[in-house]
Design a protein around this motif. Structure first.
Motif, PDB file in Angstrom:
ATOM      1  N   LYS A  90       0.867  -1.182   0.000  1.00  0.00           N
ATOM      2  CA  LYS A  90       0.000   0.000   0.000  1.00  0.00           C
ATOM      3  C   LYS A  90       0.900   1.226   0.000  1.00  0.00           C
ATOM      4  O   LYS A  90       1.928   1.237   0.679  1.00  0.00           O
ATOM      5  CB  LYS A  90      -0.912  -0.008   1.229  1.00  0.00           C
ATOM      6  CG  LYS A  90      -1.875   1.172   1.269  1.00  0.00           C
ATOM      7  CD  LYS A  90      -2.977   1.027   2.313  1.00  0.00           C
ATOM      8  CE  LYS A  90      -2.494   0.903   3.697  1.00  0.00           C
ATOM      9  NZ  LYS A  90      -3.553   1.031   4.709  1.00  0.00           N
ATOM     10  N   ILE A  91       0.523   2.260  -0.744  1.00  0.00           N
ATOM     11  CA  ILE A  91       1.333   3.479  -0.809  1.00  0.00           C
ATOM     12  C   ILE A  91       0.533   4.684  -0.333  1.00  0.00           C
ATOM     13  O   ILE A  91      -0.697   4.685  -0.365  1.00  0.00           O
ATOM     14  CB  ILE A  91       1.880   3.737  -2.229  1.00  0.00           C
ATOM     15  CG1 ILE A  91       0.734   4.003  -3.223  1.00  0.00           C
ATOM     16  CG2 ILE A  91       2.779   2.608  -2.687  1.00  0.00           C
ATOM     17  CD1 ILE A  91       1.180   4.656  -4.517  1.00  0.00           C
ATOM     18  N   GLN A  92       1.250   5.706   0.095  1.00  0.00           N
ATOM     19  CA  GLN A  92       0.708   7.015   0.435  1.00  0.00           C
ATOM     20  C   GLN A  92       1.652   8.063  -0.155  1.00  0.00           C
ATOM     21  O   GLN A  92       2.856   7.871  -0.169  1.00  0.00           O
ATOM     22  CB  GLN A  92       0.640   7.210   1.962  1.00  0.00           C
ATOM     23  CG  GLN A  92      -0.230   6.226   2.695  1.00  0.00           C
ATOM     24  CD  GLN A  92      -1.713   6.453   2.434  1.00  0.00           C
ATOM     25  OE1 GLN A  92      -2.153   7.557   2.151  1.00  0.00           O
ATOM     26  NE2 GLN A  92      -2.466   5.375   2.512  1.00  0.00           N
ATOM     27  N   GLY A  93       1.094   9.157  -0.667  1.00  0.00           N
ATOM     28  CA  GLY A  93       1.924  10.241  -1.168  1.00  0.00           C
ATOM     29  C   GLY A  93       1.935  10.406  -2.671  1.00  0.00           C
ATOM     30  O   GLY A  93       2.568  11.313  -3.191  1.00  0.00           O
ATOM     31  N   ALA A  94       1.264   9.515  -3.390  1.00  0.00           N
ATOM     32  CA  ALA A  94       1.137   9.624  -4.846  1.00  0.00           C
ATOM     33  C   ALA A  94      -0.140   8.900  -5.256  1.00  0.00           C
ATOM     34  O   ALA A  94      -0.605   8.008  -4.542  1.00  0.00           O
ATOM     35  CB  ALA A  94       2.342   9.012  -5.550  1.00  0.00           C
ATOM     36  N   ASN A  95      -0.725   9.298  -6.382  1.00  0.00           N
ATOM     37  CA  ASN A  95      -1.925   8.609  -6.864  1.00  0.00           C
ATOM     38  C   ASN A  95      -1.652   7.146  -7.142  1.00  0.00           C
ATOM     39  O   ASN A  95      -2.458   6.279  -6.846  1.00  0.00           O
ATOM     40  CB  ASN A  95      -2.477   9.288  -8.122  1.00  0.00           C
ATOM     41  CG  ASN A  95      -3.106  10.628  -7.817  1.00  0.00           C
ATOM     42  OD1 ASN A  95      -3.559  10.871  -6.706  1.00  0.00           O
ATOM     43  ND2 ASN A  95      -3.112  11.503  -8.806  1.00  0.00           N
ATOM     44  N   SER A  96      -0.498   6.869  -7.753  1.00  0.00           N
ATOM     45  CA  SER A  96      -0.094   5.495  -8.024  1.00  0.00           C
ATOM     46  C   SER A  96       1.421   5.466  -8.183  1.00  0.00           C
ATOM     47  O   SER A  96       2.052   6.493  -8.431  1.00  0.00           O
ATOM     48  CB  SER A  96      -0.770   4.943  -9.275  1.00  0.00           C
ATOM     49  OG  SER A  96      -0.357   5.660 -10.418  1.00  0.00           O
ATOM     50  N   ALA A  97       1.980   4.280  -8.040  1.00  0.00           N
ATOM     51  CA  ALA A  97       3.422   4.110  -8.226  1.00  0.00           C
ATOM     52  C   ALA A  97       3.710   2.654  -8.566  1.00  0.00           C
ATOM     53  O   ALA A  97       3.047   1.745  -8.071  1.00  0.00           O
ATOM     54  CB  ALA A  97       4.182   4.514  -6.972  1.00  0.00           C
ATOM     55  N   LEU A  98       4.686   2.451  -9.427  1.00  0.00           N
ATOM     56  CA  LEU A  98       5.141   1.109  -9.746  1.00  0.00           C
ATOM     57  C   LEU A  98       6.146   0.694  -8.673  1.00  0.00           C
ATOM     58  O   LEU A  98       7.212   1.290  -8.553  1.00  0.00           O
ATOM     59  CB  LEU A  98       5.788   1.071 -11.133  1.00  0.00           C
ATOM     60  CG  LEU A  98       6.210  -0.300 -11.635  1.00  0.00           C
ATOM     61  CD1 LEU A  98       4.989  -1.221 -11.787  1.00  0.00           C
ATOM     62  CD2 LEU A  98       6.950  -0.177 -12.950  1.00  0.00           C
ATOM     63  N   ILE A  99       5.772  -0.310  -7.890  1.00  0.00           N
ATOM     64  CA  ILE A  99       6.624  -0.798  -6.804  1.00  0.00           C
ATOM     65  C   ILE A  99       7.293  -2.076  -7.265  1.00  0.00           C
ATOM     66  O   ILE A  99       6.644  -2.970  -7.808  1.00  0.00           O
ATOM     67  CB  ILE A  99       5.803  -1.067  -5.524  1.00  0.00           C
ATOM     68  CG1 ILE A  99       5.015   0.180  -5.116  1.00  0.00           C
ATOM     69  CG2 ILE A  99       6.713  -1.554  -4.393  1.00  0.00           C
ATOM     70  CD1 ILE A  99       5.873   1.398  -4.829  1.00  0.00           C
ATOM     71  N   ARG A 100       8.591  -2.155  -7.063  1.00  0.00           N
ATOM     72  CA  ARG A 100       9.316  -3.355  -7.470  1.00  0.00           C
ATOM     73  C   ARG A 100      10.037  -3.962  -6.272  1.00  0.00           C
ATOM     74  O   ARG A 100      10.458  -3.266  -5.359  1.00  0.00           O
ATOM     75  CB  ARG A 100      10.280  -3.055  -8.590  1.00  0.00           C
ATOM     76  CG  ARG A 100      11.445  -2.205  -8.190  1.00  0.00           C
ATOM     77  CD  ARG A 100      12.428  -2.040  -9.335  1.00  0.00           C
ATOM     78  NE  ARG A 100      13.552  -1.263  -8.871  1.00  0.00           N
ATOM     79  CZ  ARG A 100      14.091  -0.267  -9.540  1.00  0.00           C
ATOM     80  NH1 ARG A 100      13.603   0.080 -10.700  1.00  0.00           N
ATOM     81  NH2 ARG A 100      15.119   0.378  -9.053  1.00  0.00           N
ATOM     82  N   ALA A 101      10.134  -5.276  -6.314  1.00  0.00           N
ATOM     83  CA  ALA A 101      10.863  -6.017  -5.295  1.00  0.00           C
ATOM     84  C   ALA A 101      12.185  -6.482  -5.884  1.00  0.00           C
ATOM     85  O   ALA A 101      12.256  -6.863  -7.050  1.00  0.00           O
ATOM     86  CB  ALA A 101      10.045  -7.218  -4.832  1.00  0.00           C
ATOM     87  N   ALA A 143       0.777   0.060  -7.619  1.00  0.00           N
ATOM     88  CA  ALA A 143       0.014   0.310  -6.399  1.00  0.00           C
ATOM     89  C   ALA A 143      -0.703   1.651  -6.491  1.00  0.00           C
ATOM     90  O   ALA A 143      -0.162   2.620  -7.031  1.00  0.00           O
ATOM     91  CB  ALA A 143       0.945   0.295  -5.189  1.00  0.00           C
ATOM     92  N   LYS A 144      -1.934   1.702  -5.954  1.00  0.00           N
ATOM     93  CA  LYS A 144      -2.717   2.934  -5.908  1.00  0.00           C
ATOM     94  C   LYS A 144      -2.725   3.474  -4.480  1.00  0.00           C
ATOM     95  O   LYS A 144      -2.675   2.707  -3.520  1.00  0.00           O
ATOM     96  CB  LYS A 144      -4.149   2.672  -6.365  1.00  0.00           C
ATOM     97  CG  LYS A 144      -4.268   2.301  -7.828  1.00  0.00           C
ATOM     98  CD  LYS A 144      -5.708   2.120  -8.214  1.00  0.00           C
ATOM     99  CE  LYS A 144      -5.841   1.725  -9.662  1.00  0.00           C
ATOM    100  NZ  LYS A 144      -7.248   1.512 -10.030  1.00  0.00           N
TER     101      LYS A 144
END
Length: 130
Positions: free
Chosen positions: A24-35, A52-53
């Motif tokens: 889960k993210i906070q601070g942007a509408n969406s972001a591509l999160i990578r592991a 992630a939204k």
């Protein structure tokens, strides 16, 4: 990460692995999160990704093949661009899988994801949908 033996990866029968995590993210509408996975010998980038939204839980799933066993493994999550965001991670899992499971999952993804029909939905409203 957990292990039943003295080290996490060294005791695996194969060098194939699967990763899952809720992001889960906070601070942007969406972001591509990578592991990524960092071992003693190498860093394996992009072993899993998810778009992630903001404020919504997203499921990250991926896999990797190690070049060699390692006594240490560090799992890293980061956004793929320079956005300043907070990332929350829950229920992350890193599990060994057999060569047969790897090939089955690979073929399943080819047949169900890569060869599927795509439907595009167009909307003129900007709403948060999880």
């Amino acid at each position: 990460m957990t292990s039943s033996g003295s080290s996490f990866i060294q005791d695996w029968l194969t060098l194939f692995g699967a990763i899952t995590a809720w992001i889960k993210i906070q601070g942007a509408n969406s972001a591509l999160i990578r592991a990524s996975l960092k071992t003693e010998n190498r860093t394996y980038n992009r072993i899993g990704t998810v778009l992630a939204k903001n404020g919504c839980w997203s499921f990250l799933k991926g896999g990797f093949v190690l070049d060699s066993p390692s006594n240490l493994a560090l799992l890293l999550f980061q956004n793929s661009d320079d956005k300043d965001i907070d990332i929350t991670i829950d229920s992350s899992s890193l599990q060994p899988i057999t060569d047969q499971e790897w090939r089955f999952n690979q073929q399943f993804m080819i047949n169900t994801q890569r060869k599927r029909a795509v439907t595009i939905h167009v909307s003129d409203q900007q709403e948060l949908v999880c």
